[in-house]
Design a protein around this motif. Structure first.
Motif, PDB file in Angstrom:
ATOM      1  N   SER A 168      25.188  12.892  -5.103  1.00 19.28           N
ATOM      2  CA  SER A 168      24.645  12.997  -3.752  1.00 19.28           C
ATOM      3  C   SER A 168      25.652  13.619  -2.790  1.00 19.28           C
ATOM      4  O   SER A 168      25.320  14.446  -1.940  1.00 19.28           O
ATOM      5  N   VAL A 169      26.935  13.216  -2.949  1.00 19.79           N
ATOM      6  CA  VAL A 169      27.995  13.777  -2.114  1.00 19.79           C
ATOM      7  C   VAL A 169      28.138  15.277  -2.373  1.00 19.79           C
ATOM      8  O   VAL A 169      28.264  16.088  -1.446  1.00 19.79           O
ATOM      9  N   LYS A 170      28.127  15.650  -3.667  1.00 21.38           N
ATOM     10  CA  LYS A 170      28.269  17.066  -4.031  1.00 21.38           C
ATOM     11  C   LYS A 170      27.117  17.897  -3.456  1.00 21.38           C
ATOM     12  O   LYS A 170      27.319  18.999  -2.950  1.00 21.38           O
ATOM     13  N   LYS A 172      25.350  17.329  -0.804  1.00 20.65           N
ATOM     14  CA  LYS A 172      25.506  17.484   0.642  1.00 20.65           C
ATOM     15  C   LYS A 172      26.480  18.610   0.967  1.00 20.65           C
ATOM     16  O   LYS A 172      26.257  19.420   1.886  1.00 20.65           O
ATOM     17  N   GLU A 173      27.590  18.698   0.190  1.00 19.77           N
ATOM     18  CA  GLU A 173      28.570  19.768   0.397  1.00 19.77           C
ATOM     19  C   GLU A 173      27.938  21.147   0.121  1.00 19.77           C
ATOM     20  O   GLU A 173      28.173  22.107   0.862  1.00 19.77           O
ATOM     21  N   VAL A 174      27.125  21.208  -0.955  1.00 18.68           N
ATOM     22  CA  VAL A 174      26.475  22.476  -1.296  1.00 18.68           C
ATOM     23  C   VAL A 174      25.511  22.900  -0.190  1.00 18.68           C
ATOM     24  O   VAL A 174      25.439  24.071   0.191  1.00 18.68           O
ATOM     25  N   ASP A 175      24.734  21.930   0.371  1.00 19.61           N
ATOM     26  CA  ASP A 175      23.797  22.240   1.462  1.00 19.61           C
ATOM     27  C   ASP A 175      24.518  22.823   2.671  1.00 19.61           C
ATOM     28  O   ASP A 175      24.043  23.765   3.304  1.00 19.61           O
ATOM     29  N   GLU A 176      25.674  22.253   3.009  1.00 16.75           N
ATOM     30  CA  GLU A 176      26.431  22.751   4.163  1.00 16.75           C
ATOM     31  C   GLU A 176      26.895  24.188   3.930  1.00 16.75           C
ATOM     32  O   GLU A 176      26.836  25.040   4.827  1.00 16.75           O
ATOM     33  N   LYS A 177      27.382  24.462   2.699  1.00 24.07           N
ATOM     34  CA  LYS A 177      27.833  25.826   2.392  1.00 24.07           C
ATOM     35  C   LYS A 177      26.658  26.812   2.439  1.00 24.07           C
ATOM     36  O   LYS A 177      26.796  27.951   2.899  1.00 24.07           O
ATOM     37  N   ASP A 179      23.986  26.620   4.329  1.00 28.89           N
ATOM     38  CA  ASP A 179      23.648  26.874   5.731  1.00 28.89           C
ATOM     39  C   ASP A 179      24.567  27.943   6.317  1.00 28.89           C
ATOM     40  O   ASP A 179      24.131  28.846   7.037  1.00 28.89           O
TER      41      ASP A 179
END
Length: 556
Positions: A168-170, A172-177, A179
């Motif tokens: 789940s943490v990973k 979230k990081e991918v979603d930010e990148k 965007d």
């Protein structure tokens, strides 16, 4: 209410089933067959039972008939039916077996591809019968599972929860990148679009100038091409009569509009004799006039008009296929019956008959046919250069075909029907559109029924009219269809007065003309009939001088 099952569809059987085993009501292969008492007409029990609710006569022979007076077919008929091999009822679910009709019910009962429903509570999934035990005990999410160690399961669940949290943490990081990347992409796109638009504007202005120059160049090129064509194509006779043609062309330009004439050549006459005779029809005068005979006797040949000359290509005569071509020069105003046919240096790519050809951009396009040199039937689309002689294969069709029809629509050729080989049962209802520029075949919506040996003509900008021909049982037809190449829809026009296979057709102004062929009694026809949309009916015209089957015709 009673349930009525019609017969088995022909497509389900491994091999074609003869018409003797088809129901006289649903036209499918009979299911649970019964017969009328005296004439032994065969029907599905369900079909005839339903018919006899409203009528007390046989639908085929009209003899008195009731459910009680129906009789059973002979043992021979029942045995032949039971030996027919048919697809399993569950072939759409994966069963590829062909089963004898007599064993079909037993096979269906035991078939592993029969639908079965999972018995686990809350599942009710429908699967193949042969997969049911594995599904119920191994795959089904709702199966009952015996727990051997609850502590082990809890430990495994804890590990899974930890892994899910890390994932789940990973994510979230991918979603930010993602965007951030999307913002950057939009900025780049805006910049690129502005530059491309600027370049397009410049290119558009340049194209307009090039198009204007191109129009002028094409005019000059067309004049040069015509001049070169006359220089390379003219025979001594054509050179002698060139000035006469120019004078008559001038007369036409001054208001003397020439009536198009129909030229019919070759074919088969009564007694199976192959013809080389040629005759011409004037619609305004309603008269047929003989022209000079061709050098070769030809049937199932093809013809085109090019540069005011009629070209006849290939054909068949006395067991011999022909690859040669010959041409007849047509006078611009009146028919000069002293002009004889001349051999053409160019030849077809092989000894061919049953082919079709058109002329496009000065080149002869030959499609399909029976090719003796290749010992089979052709699927080739071949370009033949008349001046100088040469040929090359452009493309291949999805299937072989001969005794079909072609219609030219600008730079596209519509290919209709025909047969795959010598058997009438291989008649095609497929329609292909061959694009000459892109050199590719596109399959369009099919005709309503398979047909070969028919005639077809172009009507307007988007339509083709298909007339007569022969069905898969070698029965001549008098059906008439109009097919639209844009909508790919077929519509029915009034039937012709005569059934005709191997007929030819032409269009003179607003009139469709159909000639010759063979009728349902095997008579060779010299009859001619015409159709006009404002009258919406077929009318007889004066007969040809000779009966012709599998001839060829053009308008010039």
């Amino acid at each position: 209410m009673a349930s009525y099952d019609t017969g088995y569809e022909d497509e389900l059987f491994q091999h074609p089933v003869g018409p003797s085993f088809h129901c006289g009501i649903c036209y499918n292969v009979v299911k649970k067959p019964v017969m009328c008492r005296h004439n032994e007409h065969l029907f599905c029990r369900a079909c005839i039972t339903r018919h006899l609710m409203n009528s007390q006569t046989c639908p085929s022979c009209a003899e008195p008939l009731t459910v009680n007076t129906l009789s059973q077919p002979s043992r021979t008929v029942m045995n032949l039916l039971s030996e027919l091999k048919i697809h399993c009822k569950f072939f759409n679910r994966g069963c590829e077996k062909f089963i004898e009709l007599g064993s079909l019910d037993r096979h269906v009962t035991d078939c592993g591809f029969a639908p079965a429903v999972c018995s686990n509570e809350g599942c009710r999934l429908e699967i193949n019968k042969q997969d049911l035990p594995h599904h119920e005990t191994v795959v089904c999410q709702l199966r009952r599972v015996q727990c051997y160690s609850c502590n082990d399961i809890r430990q495994e669940m804890d590990v899974v929860k930890v892994n899910l949290a890390a994932m789940s943490v990973k994510l979230k990081e991918v979603d930010e990148k993602l965007d951030i990347n999307q913002i950057n992409v939009k900025a780049v796109e805006a910049n690129v679009v502005a530059k491309v638009q600027e370049q397009l504007n410049k290119q558009e202005e340049s194209n307009r100038q090039l198009q204007a120059d191109n129009v002028e160049m094409k005019k000059s090129l067309n004049e040069m091409t015509k001049l070169l064509g006359r220089m390379t194509q003219q025979t001594p006779h054509e050179v002698q009569t060139e000035q006469e043609h120019e004078k008559k062309g001038t007369a036409e330009a001054d208001g003397m509009e020439r009536e198009p004439k129909v030229v019919v050549a070759g074919g088969v006459a009564v007694g199976g004799v192959t013809l080389n005779s040629v005759e011409m029809f004037s619609l305004s005068k309603s008269t047929w006039e003989p022209l000079q005979s061709m050098k070769e006797r030809r049937q199932v040949a093809s013809s085109v008009v090019y540069n005011d000359q009629v070209f006849v290509t290939g054909g068949y005569c006395d067991g011999r296929a022909i690859k040669s071509m010959e041409k007849l020069s047509m006078n611009a105003v009146e028919v000069d019956q002293s002009i004889t046919w001349e051999n053409v240096r160019a030849e077809l790519p092989g000894r061919m008959w049953g082919h079709c050809n058109v002329v496009c951009n000065g080149q002869l396009i030959v499609i399909g046919g029976s090719d003796v040199d290749k010992r089979g039937y052709s699927d080739s689309i071949t370009e033949v250069s008349l001046f100088p002689p040469s040929s090359k294969v452009l493309a291949t069709m999805p299937q072989t075909r001969w005794v079909h029809c072609l219609v030219l629509f600008g730079g596209k050729i519509l290919i209709l029907g025909g047969r795959k080989d010598s058997k009438y049962s291989t008649n095609l209802k497929s329609v292909l559109l061959y694009g000459i520029a892109k050199n590719e075949c596109k399959e369009l919506a099919p005709l309503p029924y398979p047909v070969s040996e028919m005639a077809a003509v172009k009507w307007g900008d988007d339509n083709v009219i298909i007339m007569g021909g022969v069905d898969i049982y070698n029965k001549p037809l008098n059906k008439v269809l109009i097919y639209n190449i844009k909508s790919q829809n077929s519509s029915v026009l009034p039937d012709m007065k005569y059934k005709r296979k191997g007929c030819v057709a032409a269009v003179v102004r607003d009139t469709v003309i159909v000639m010759g062929g063979v009728d349902e009694r095997g008579n060779y026809l010299k009859s001619v009939e015409s159709f006009r949309f404002d009258r919406f009916t077929w009318e007889e015209l004066p007969e040809m001088k000779e009966a012709r089957y599998l001839g060829t015709a053009v308008v010039c």
